[in-house]
Design a protein around this motif. Structure first.
Motif, PDB file in Angstrom:
ATOM      1  N   SER A 133      -8.872   4.883  -1.025  1.00  0.00           N
ATOM      2  CA  SER A 133      -7.718   5.761  -1.030  1.00  0.00           C
ATOM      3  C   SER A 133      -7.196   6.050   0.360  1.00  0.00           C
ATOM      4  CB  SER A 133      -8.070   7.082  -1.724  1.00  0.00           C
ATOM      5  OG  SER A 133      -9.108   7.715  -1.034  1.00  0.00           O
ATOM      6  N   HIS A 161      -6.472   4.002   2.572  1.00  0.00           N
ATOM      7  CA  HIS A 161      -5.630   2.953   3.127  1.00  0.00           C
ATOM      8  C   HIS A 161      -4.487   2.561   2.200  1.00  0.00           C
ATOM      9  CE1 HIS A 161      -8.678   2.644   6.094  1.00  0.00           C
ATOM     10  NE2 HIS A 161      -9.569   2.157   5.259  1.00  0.00           N
ATOM     11  N   THR A 162      -4.374   3.139   1.037  1.00  0.00           N
ATOM     12  CA  THR A 162      -3.443   2.625   0.058  1.00  0.00           C
ATOM     13  C   THR A 162      -2.003   2.986   0.317  1.00  0.00           C
ATOM     14  OG1 THR A 162      -3.940   4.570  -1.263  1.00  0.00           O
ATOM     15  CG2 THR A 162      -5.118   2.541  -1.808  1.00  0.00           C
ATOM     16  N   ASP A 163      -1.734   3.996   1.133  1.00  0.00           N
ATOM     17  CA  ASP A 163      -0.361   4.458   1.267  1.00  0.00           C
ATOM     18  C   ASP A 163       0.179   4.277   2.670  1.00  0.00           C
ATOM     19  OD1 ASP A 163      -2.085   6.275   2.339  1.00  0.00           O
ATOM     20  OD2 ASP A 163      -0.770   7.969   1.979  1.00  0.00           O
ATOM     21  N   SER A 219      -1.904   5.931 -12.669  1.00  0.00           N
ATOM     22  CA  SER A 219      -2.159   5.086 -11.494  1.00  0.00           C
ATOM     23  C   SER A 219      -3.376   5.521 -10.703  1.00  0.00           C
ATOM     24  CB  SER A 219      -0.932   5.074 -10.574  1.00  0.00           C
ATOM     25  OG  SER A 219       0.196   4.528 -11.211  1.00  0.00           O
ATOM     26  N   LEU A 222      -6.240   5.165  -5.933  1.00  0.00           N
ATOM     27  CA  LEU A 222      -5.483   4.306  -6.839  1.00  0.00           C
ATOM     28  C   LEU A 222      -6.412   3.416  -7.656  1.00  0.00           C
ATOM     29  CD1 LEU A 222      -2.494   3.073  -4.648  1.00  0.00           C
ATOM     30  CD2 LEU A 222      -2.325   4.467  -6.700  1.00  0.00           C
ATOM     31  N   PRO A 274      -7.445  -0.153  -9.193  1.00  0.00           N
ATOM     32  CA  PRO A 274      -7.266  -1.501  -8.629  1.00  0.00           C
ATOM     33  C   PRO A 274      -6.017  -2.194  -9.138  1.00  0.00           C
ATOM     34  CG  PRO A 274      -9.555  -1.143  -9.242  1.00  0.00           C
ATOM     35  CD  PRO A 274      -8.791   0.036  -9.758  1.00  0.00           C
ATOM     36  N   GLN A 329      -3.018  -0.958  -7.284  1.00  0.00           N
ATOM     37  CA  GLN A 329      -2.940  -1.542  -5.955  1.00  0.00           C
ATOM     38  C   GLN A 329      -2.387  -2.955  -6.009  1.00  0.00           C
ATOM     39  OE1 GLN A 329      -6.411  -0.974  -3.377  1.00  0.00           O
ATOM     40  NE2 GLN A 329      -7.217   0.555  -4.789  1.00  0.00           N
ATOM     41  N   VAL A 368       2.006   2.656  -4.232  1.00  0.00           N
ATOM     42  CA  VAL A 368       1.432   3.407  -3.120  1.00  0.00           C
ATOM     43  C   VAL A 368       1.250   4.871  -3.528  1.00  0.00           C
ATOM     44  CG1 VAL A 368       2.318   1.914  -1.305  1.00  0.00           C
ATOM     45  CG2 VAL A 368       3.710   3.804  -2.116  1.00  0.00           C
TER      46      VAL A 368
END
Length: 371
Positions: free
Chosen positions: A2, A4-6, A297, A345, A347, A350, A355
């Motif tokens: 989480s 790094h996802t946004d 999500s 998120l 998988p 992603q 995002v």
């Protein structure tokens, strides 16, 4: 993960929440010239029925002046400066995410100078040991005894540079300091200075050789602030300053001076604690947080700790905005920086390119706002 996802989608454009943080009350502490350069109307910000409700408070004005001082060294990061002030008002820690060269280190140094606070920087590397951060026992040959040598964590603002490049054992060495404001070595607990916050940075685009922070440690950070690349006009101003001889290592030459201190910060924290929150606002915060737990999500929603963090930061934002009460707009303005690192998120989401900030924005648009 989480954390790094946004990242990558928020460096070209400013989010609505960043715009709100840039345009609100701390502008009142800037000069008309700063207002013109930043592209907003003087004194713009959250209002109730179209009218502002200013609080005449010397401590508040001192903190607003800090923004002007930091602006002498840092260009185009107004929302991040505001976020750091909110973290200091709440006594919370900040995760700064941005590509190299967007003035993360300079911002922390300028902020500590303007607030007369001590700051220390630690470059987190794969070979960094826990004792290098917290301190350790050292044998004194003169006294034939072991004495404690303080580590860089004994400061007011600790800059943990690229925290995701050090192994989990060293990352975990910060947990006690962040949560308990103390360091325990050889069974002895040693209190940290007050105030104390950790400003940790991480690079959002380079993951090779990194150790992503686990969710439990991410949850210890009050805010996650993304530092975007500056706009064209702001980048021209950066280059102009360097062409005129600006040296980021010499803040005094840039005119950055102390305008507040620990006393003003303590008074401000006491004032923030008195900000009123209506039952409807409390219910709204809970509804926003609970909605993250049922979002399709997300595989991980926000815990009650995230709800209390959103409450505290909303109160600080209301006080900075010159009001003695929290509005739904305050909650909305702080929702993304306060919650984006506390969710995870799925998988499949992603893989679809979804995002975190977009999902949180949809939640804020769907949760009924109290009237």
């Amino acid at each position: 993960m989480s954390s790094h996802t946004d990242s990558n989608s928020h460096y070209a454009d400013t989010t609505p929440q960043q715009e709100a943080l840039q345009q609100a009350a701390p502008r009142q502490g800037t000069s008309p010239q700063d207002e013109h350069q930043n592209g907003s109307a003087p004194g713009s910000g959250p209002a109730e029925n179209g009218q502002r409700h200013p609080i005449e408070d010397p401590a508040r004005q001192s903190l607003l002046n800090v923004r002007s001082e930091v602006g002498k060294a840092v260009v185009g990061q107004d929302s991040t400066v505001t976020g750091m002030l909110i973290a200091l008002l709440c006594g919370g820690h900040v995760l700064l995410e941005g590509v190299p060269g967007v003035a993360k280190t300079l911002l922390v140094r300028a902020l500590s100078t303007a607030l007369s606070l001590d700051t220390k920087r630690v470059q987190f590397t794969p070979d960094l040991m826990p004792g290098d951060v917290t301190g350790s026992l050292v044998y004194d040959s003169h006294t034939s005894e072991f004495t404690f040598r303080e580590g860089p964590v004994f400061t007011n603002i600790m800059l943990a540079d690229e925290i995701n490049r050090t192994p989990p054992k060293t990352q975990a060495s910060l947990l006690e300091a962040m949560e308990e404001r103390q360091v325990s070595v050889d069974g002895v607990s040693r209190p940290l200075p007050s105030p104390f916050i950790v400003a940790a940075t991480q690079n959002p685009v380079e993951y090779e050789g990194t150790y992503p922070l686990p969710e439990a440690q991410l949850d210890r950070f009050l805010l996650k602030l993304t530092m975007p690349l500056p706009g064209r006009a702001e980048e021209i101003e950066v280059i102009r300053r360097h062409a005129s001889g600006f040296d980021p290592r010499n803040l005094s030459a840039a005119g950055v001076r102390p305008v507040a201190g620990a006393v003003e910060l303590s008074n401000a924290q006491a004032a923030v604690a008195q900000v009123a929150v209506a039952p409807e606002i409390l219910a709204y915060i809970v509804d926003v947080v609970r909605a993250t737990r049922s979002a399709p999500s997300f595989q991980l929603g926000v815990s009650p700790r995230g709800a209390t963090a959103l409450l505290k930061t909303s109160k600080a934002w209301a006080w900075l905005s010159g009001r003695s009460f929290v509005t739904p707009d305050d909650v909305k303005a702080l929702s993304l920086p306060c919650l984006r690192h506390r969710v995870g998120l799925r998988p499949e989401a992603q893989m679809d390119g979804i995002v975190v900030d977009d999902v949180l924005g949809s939640i804020l648009a769907s949760v009924p706002v109290p009237r």
